[in-house]
Enzyme design. Structure first.
Site, mmCIF file in Angstrom:
data_model
loop_
_atom_site.group_PDB
_atom_site.id
_atom_site.type_symbol
_atom_site.label_atom_id
_atom_site.label_comp_id
_atom_site.label_asym_id
_atom_site.label_seq_id
_atom_site.Cartn_x
_atom_site.Cartn_y
_atom_site.Cartn_z
ATOM 1 N N ARG A 168 0.945 -0.882 0.060
ATOM 2 C CA ARG A 168 0.260 -0.035 0.076
ATOM 3 C C ARG A 168 1.129 1.040 0.042
ATOM 4 O O ARG A 168 1.315 1.727 0.954
ATOM 5 C CB ARG A 168 -0.727 -0.322 1.546
ATOM 6 C CG ARG A 168 -1.683 1.300 1.649
ATOM 7 C CD ARG A 168 -3.297 1.186 2.021
ATOM 8 N NE ARG A 168 -2.548 1.306 3.661
ATOM 9 C CZ ARG A 168 -3.958 1.118 4.684
ATOM 10 N NH1 ARG A 168 -4.559 1.277 4.425
ATOM 11 N NH2 ARG A 168 -3.750 0.456 5.167
ATOM 12 N N ASP A 452 -4.201 3.323 13.883
ATOM 13 C CA ASP A 452 -3.300 3.797 12.435
ATOM 14 C C ASP A 452 -3.543 4.856 12.002
ATOM 15 O O ASP A 452 -4.758 5.510 13.233
ATOM 16 C CB ASP A 452 -2.929 2.927 11.912
ATOM 17 C CG ASP A 452 -4.711 2.940 10.639
ATOM 18 O OD1 ASP A 452 -5.027 3.716 10.607
ATOM 19 O OD2 ASP A 452 -4.709 2.039 10.106
#
Length: 541
Positions: A168, A452
């Site tokens: 990602r 996150d």
């Protein structure tokens, strides 16, 4: 250090980190420079388009499926390319940053896929950017190992037992200030993609796999079209067949939820699936409908479960869309971090994770995410019970699902309301996460959950929304800037007392406190917390 790479327009402006020369070769930088010159102008146009669309949402307080792309949605004839063998079975995916320990543990976890994250789970220090690239290449070359502070050694299992890597890169909005062309930073997305692709595309095809990607923060099918053009250029540039690259798109913005079919259509030669990302999706709702009045005010983040009507509309539409077009539907994150000290906490959390994964498997998802290796068998059991020996359930077309435009934004269907405890939690999580991020850690265990950047985004956004909506909590207190400052001061004092003066002074706690309040209290809503946070990262790191 500031020096041009020979034959490359890219300037490297960063203190050198270990083995940097292996990543920043003349040829690799030339490739990144070619990506930048060809695609950054379009990236800039699409970011401007985002702003224009946000202004239109502020005016209309609604969203709808695009009339100009109705033909794509109504055409039953098209499908995405068949998934390669390595991406056929995605029943469990583990996510995490690309540090050395996580690289080994994720590949060994028993999950089918590892989302190797340069985005929300990674603070983009220069060391993390370069080190992550090295760790992935070392893993593919089977020359990676790790010994922790306790002397425990980690090494890779046999190749056939390792998870397939899906990288990602950063979202389109983030720049990489350490690499510039004509004084202009290269987009972080092109740096992460370009370096990984250049060094590993051929290596991966030789291993029988390929360069696979998760695409974050996508807001429209035009952004997916840009990625598709990047893939075509990159494959042609190094001479591998088109379609070798495969991409899974995170549907984690409310605007993308109205363009799922169009996103798959734009990427159809390279698409492998869509994913339902919870926290960023809620953050996107707050961001886009922040001027739209009380009906868009969300309750505490943990009260918005995937069974909420507007969240079920989103996830069921995602499954139906994916399976209609031959793509994988990948479910959301189980973020629980098991406790080594409290079995009762683990028992309760495992039951919640199991129920969540059972629901996803029953709804037709082909797999789901976990944040910790201990959750891999829990999620796998849920999908094994439904899939058996089949790699997926794309034959479940979910033709029973009919979702209207209004159902996707029916936030006012929620019975839960914001609470004072929710405000305290948002402040506590926000300060703790931002402090760790400023020290270079993007994946942080806080209160038994792996957090996150998406977590910090929803935390600060909810504080901003509740204050601007004049929410009154059940205890009679009104959400105000003064209340947020008081709660934040109390939280900072508690952290200082818990950590001790020496540890507190060694951290970035005051900066984290100040940044959280700035983005939560400023009249002008900051589009992404990571933009001002990036300016606070040590430029030497």
């Amino acid at each position: 250090m500031s020096a041009p790479a020979p034959s490359s327009p890219v300037i490297v402006d960063a203190p050198p980190v270990e083995r940097q020369a292996e990543v920043l070769t003349e040829e690799a930088l030339a490739f990144v420079g070619a990506l930048h010159s060809r695609f950054t102008p379009r990236r800039d146009e699409l970011l401007a388009r985002r702003a224009a669309r946000r202004a239109e949402i502020a005016r209309s307080a609604t969203l709808d499926f695009l009339p100009e792309t109705a033909g794509i949605r109504e055409d039953d004839s098209w499908r995405v390319a068949p998934a390669p063998a390595a991406l056929q079975d995605r029943r469990v995916e583990i996510t995490g940053p690309t540090d050395r320990k996580m690289t080994v543990n994720a590949l060994n976890s028993g999950a089918r896929i590892w989302l190797a994250d340069f985005e929300d789970a990674s603070a983009p220090t220069w060391e993390n950017v370069v080190g992550g690239q090295l760790n992935l290449t070392d893993a593919f070359e089977r020359r990676i190992d790790f010994t922790d502070d306790r002397g425990k050694a980690y090494a890779l299992r046999p190749a056939e037992e390792l998870a397939t890597v899906v990288v990602r890169p950063r979202g389109w909005h983030l720049d990489e200030r350490h690499l510039t062309v004509d004084g202009r930073p290269v987009p972080g997305a092109l740096v992460d993609f370009g370096l990984y692709f250049f060094h590993n595309a051929r290596r991966l095809t030789d291993l029988g796999k390929g360069p696979y990607f998760y695409l974050p923060k996508t807001e429209s099918h035009l952004e997916a079209r840009l990625w598709n053009d990047v893939f075509v250029f990159a494959q042609d540039h190094i001479g591998i067949p088109r379609g070798t690259v495969r991409a899974t798109v995170l549907i984690e913005t409310i605007t993308a939820a109205y363009e799922m079919e169009e996103i798959l259509f734009e990427l159809r030669e390279h698409a492998s699936g869509l994913n339902a990302g919870r926290w960023d999706y809620l953050f996107s709702i707050v961001k886009n409908f922040r001027d739209a009045g009380p009906r868009f005010v969300l309750p505490d983040r943990n009260a918005v479960t995937m069974t909420a009507p507007f969240m079920r509309a989103y996830t069921e539409l995602l499954v139906r869309t994916c399976h209609r077009r031959g793509a994988h539907a990948v479910g959301g994150m189980a973020a629980f971090i098991p406790s080594r000290k409290d079995p009762e906490v683990n028992k309760a959390a495992f039951e919640k994770v199991r129920a969540d994964k059972d629901r996803e498997a029953r709804d037709g998802f082909d797999g789901s995410w976990v944040a910790h290796p201990d959750l891999v068998p829990v999620a796998r059991a849920s999908f094994d019970a439904v899939l058996g020996d089949r790699p997926h359930q794309k034959d479940r077309l979910r033709e029973d699902v009919q979702v209207t435009a209004a159902e996707l934004i029916a936030v006012d269907s929620l019975e839960a309301k914001p609470t004072y405890e929710g405000l305290r939690n948002a402040v506590a999580v926000g300060i703790r996460y931002i402090e760790a991020w400023l020290r270079g850690s993007g994946a942080v265990a806080i209160f038994h959950l792996m957090e996150d950047a998406a977590t910090a985004e929803i935390s600060r956004s909810q504080i901003w929304q509740w204050i601007n909506a004049g929410v009154v909590f059940g205890n009679g207190e009104k959400a105000t800037a003064e209340l947020a400052r008081r709660v934040a001061a109390e939280e900072l004092a508690a952290i200082r007392a818990e950590a001790g003066e020496e540890a507190f002074a060694a951290g970035r706690w005051q900066q984290a406190h100040d940044l959280l309040l700035k983005v939560a209290l400023d009249e002008d809503y900051t589009e992404f917390l990571t933009l001002p946070a990036y300016e606070l990262l040590d430029r030497r790191a």
